[in-house]
Design a protein around this motif. Structure first.
Motif, mmCIF file in Angstrom:
data_model
loop_
_atom_site.group_PDB
_atom_site.id
_atom_site.type_symbol
_atom_site.label_atom_id
_atom_site.label_comp_id
_atom_site.label_asym_id
_atom_site.label_seq_id
_atom_site.Cartn_x
_atom_site.Cartn_y
_atom_site.Cartn_z
ATOM 1 N N SER A 133 0.785 -1.219 -0.110
ATOM 2 C CA SER A 133 -0.119 0.057 -0.057
ATOM 3 C C SER A 133 0.651 1.366 -0.089
ATOM 4 O O SER A 133 1.703 1.339 0.896
ATOM 5 N N GLU A 135 0.873 5.499 -0.600
ATOM 6 C CA GLU A 135 -0.125 6.505 -0.756
ATOM 7 C C GLU A 135 0.714 7.576 -0.354
ATOM 8 O O GLU A 135 1.677 7.599 0.629
ATOM 9 N N ASN B 77 0.094 3.254 9.316
ATOM 10 C CA ASN B 77 -1.099 2.863 8.650
ATOM 11 C C ASN B 77 -1.126 1.424 8.279
ATOM 12 O O ASN B 77 -0.718 1.124 7.073
ATOM 13 N N ALA B 114 13.301 8.724 -4.662
ATOM 14 C CA ALA B 114 12.748 9.045 -5.839
ATOM 15 C C ALA B 114 11.225 9.112 -5.875
ATOM 16 O O ALA B 114 10.640 9.620 -6.550
ATOM 17 N N LEU B 115 10.507 8.231 -4.926
ATOM 18 C CA LEU B 115 9.282 7.922 -4.819
ATOM 19 C C LEU B 115 8.498 9.403 -4.838
ATOM 20 O O LEU B 115 7.535 9.799 -5.664
ATOM 21 N N ASN B 116 8.651 10.290 -3.762
ATOM 22 C CA ASN B 116 7.952 11.395 -3.756
ATOM 23 C C ASN B 116 7.915 12.498 -4.855
ATOM 24 O O ASN B 116 7.334 12.896 -5.289
ATOM 25 N N GLN B 118 8.620 11.342 -8.147
ATOM 26 C CA GLN B 118 7.647 10.685 -9.058
ATOM 27 C C GLN B 118 6.328 10.941 -8.993
ATOM 28 O O GLN B 118 5.470 11.320 -9.833
ATOM 29 N N ALA B 119 5.807 11.257 -7.704
ATOM 30 C CA ALA B 119 4.589 11.238 -7.263
ATOM 31 C C ALA B 119 4.072 12.462 -7.729
ATOM 32 O O ALA B 119 3.155 12.863 -8.444
ATOM 33 N N LEU B 120 5.135 13.737 -7.296
ATOM 34 C CA LEU B 120 4.838 15.045 -7.612
ATOM 35 C C LEU B 120 4.594 15.345 -9.078
ATOM 36 O O LEU B 120 3.849 15.897 -9.665
ATOM 37 N N ALA B 128 3.291 20.142 -3.859
ATOM 38 C CA ALA B 128 4.178 19.592 -3.088
ATOM 39 C C ALA B 128 3.674 18.159 -2.648
ATOM 40 O O ALA B 128 2.605 17.827 -2.407
ATOM 41 N N VAL B 129 4.914 17.256 -2.371
ATOM 42 C CA VAL B 129 4.386 15.957 -1.823
ATOM 43 C C VAL B 129 5.398 15.972 -0.629
ATOM 44 O O VAL B 129 6.500 16.203 -0.688
ATOM 45 N N THR B 130 4.901 15.845 0.647
ATOM 46 C CA THR B 130 5.624 15.951 1.751
ATOM 47 C C THR B 130 5.937 14.705 2.398
ATOM 48 O O THR B 130 6.937 14.653 3.368
ATOM 49 N N GLY B 131 5.236 13.675 2.077
ATOM 50 C CA GLY B 131 5.702 12.270 2.568
ATOM 51 C C GLY B 131 4.688 11.362 1.989
ATOM 52 O O GLY B 131 3.900 11.395 1.185
ATOM 53 N N HIS B 132 4.809 10.017 2.669
ATOM 54 C CA HIS B 132 4.143 8.906 2.051
ATOM 55 C C HIS B 132 4.163 7.942 3.034
ATOM 56 O O HIS B 132 4.858 8.041 4.153
ATOM 57 N N SER B 133 3.104 6.942 2.961
ATOM 58 C CA SER B 133 2.983 5.700 3.394
ATOM 59 C C SER B 133 3.025 4.500 2.769
ATOM 60 O O SER B 133 2.591 4.478 1.745
ATOM 61 N N LEU B 134 3.894 3.751 2.973
ATOM 62 C CA LEU B 134 4.514 2.419 2.174
ATOM 63 C C LEU B 134 4.424 1.383 3.027
ATOM 64 O O LEU B 134 5.494 1.398 4.002
ATOM 65 N N GLU B 135 3.617 0.445 2.949
ATOM 66 C CA GLU B 135 3.582 -0.808 3.830
ATOM 67 C C GLU B 135 3.506 -1.825 2.931
ATOM 68 O O GLU B 135 2.739 -1.829 2.009
#
Lengths: 145, 145
Positions: A133, A135, B77, B114-116, B118-120, B128-135
DNA sequence: ATCTAAATGCGAATTATTTGCAAATATATT
DNA sequence: AATATATTTGCAAATAATTCGCATTTAGAT
């Protein structure tokens, strides 16, 4: 547009039958809502879209679960205190959520396939990584301040 | 071990004061639990660890929130219906959760920075992309079957 | 048209989280 | 060390989120 809805309904009806789920009016309604709005919706949001004539809350929960179990919906984890769902079958994607207004945009990540592999290598006591997941959180252009 | 705890407590006391939070017995207890167990814990799990002599449920919720707001804890999360928390300040990492027994292992991802970005790039209406949740989800070696 | 397993509605039960307020207490001040 | 005060806590009750039991309905097979 009427036609499009009916086309969806026909497809959904087939998919449901194929999965061994009855194509009830309620389920088709739910799937149509999700088809119309390609964004994750919580049960409450779904309920608001469907209106008071739609299925009971308990039924919505049960259907969200069964449709997810059969792969017609996917459960999405947006960090709030309630789960959201969206239509499965779309290209794999993630979301970027505005921390201010909660607006959601779709995000695609090219390096995604490598992630599960890296995770598996990184945790020696695991045998398999089946999914993830991912996000993103940030601020949309309207809310940057 | 007694010493380690007290060392932690001293550090926590300083951090709390620095953030403008009172260093109450309850808060120090909470932080010590999280220091001892480097895994995400739900409020209920936290409560079980602390035992009946610890703070009231409402206080646990309030503290989880304030400690998270001040950056001493991070909210995690894990897809369940309740939030979990863990001690902040550890190296940035993610989790791999066994879908069968719920065991959690830490995961580090080298391509993470690189993730943030790419997302932006992928969402044109965000500033802006300030963070992410990756599980990650999968099966631990004991539960592979 | 009939049958049957699956699905639904409804109300009640759980579980998760929040809130209001009076009492307690950690710190700054004297 | 005693006092003042803003924060924090406990408790009980409110709200939100989700699930369950069971009688009734209904989609799809026969």
């Amino acid at each position: 547009m009427e036609k499009k809805c009916e086309k969806h309904s026909r497809e959904f009806r087939q998919q449901l039958r194929h999965k061994g789920l009855k194509a009830t009016k309620g389920r088709l309604g739910i799937l149509n809502i999700f088809a119309r709005e390609a964004k994750p919706l919580s049960i409450k949001q779904l309920q608001n879209r469907i209106g008071p004539s739609g299925p009971d809350t308990a039924t919505l929960y049960r259907n969200a679960e069964s449709l997810t179990a059969e792969g017609l919906l996917v459960k999405v984890n947006l960090g709030g205190k309630n789960s959201s769902y969206e239509l499965a079958g779309r290209a794999h994607h993630h979301h970027l959520i505005c921390k201010n207004c909660r607006k959601i945009s779709d995000v695609t990540i090219s390096i995604r396939p490598a992630l599960n592999l890296q995770a598996l290598k990184s945790a020696k006591d695991f045998a398999a990584v089946t999914g993830h997941s991912l996000e993103f959180f940030g601020f949309c252009k309207k809310c940057q301040n």
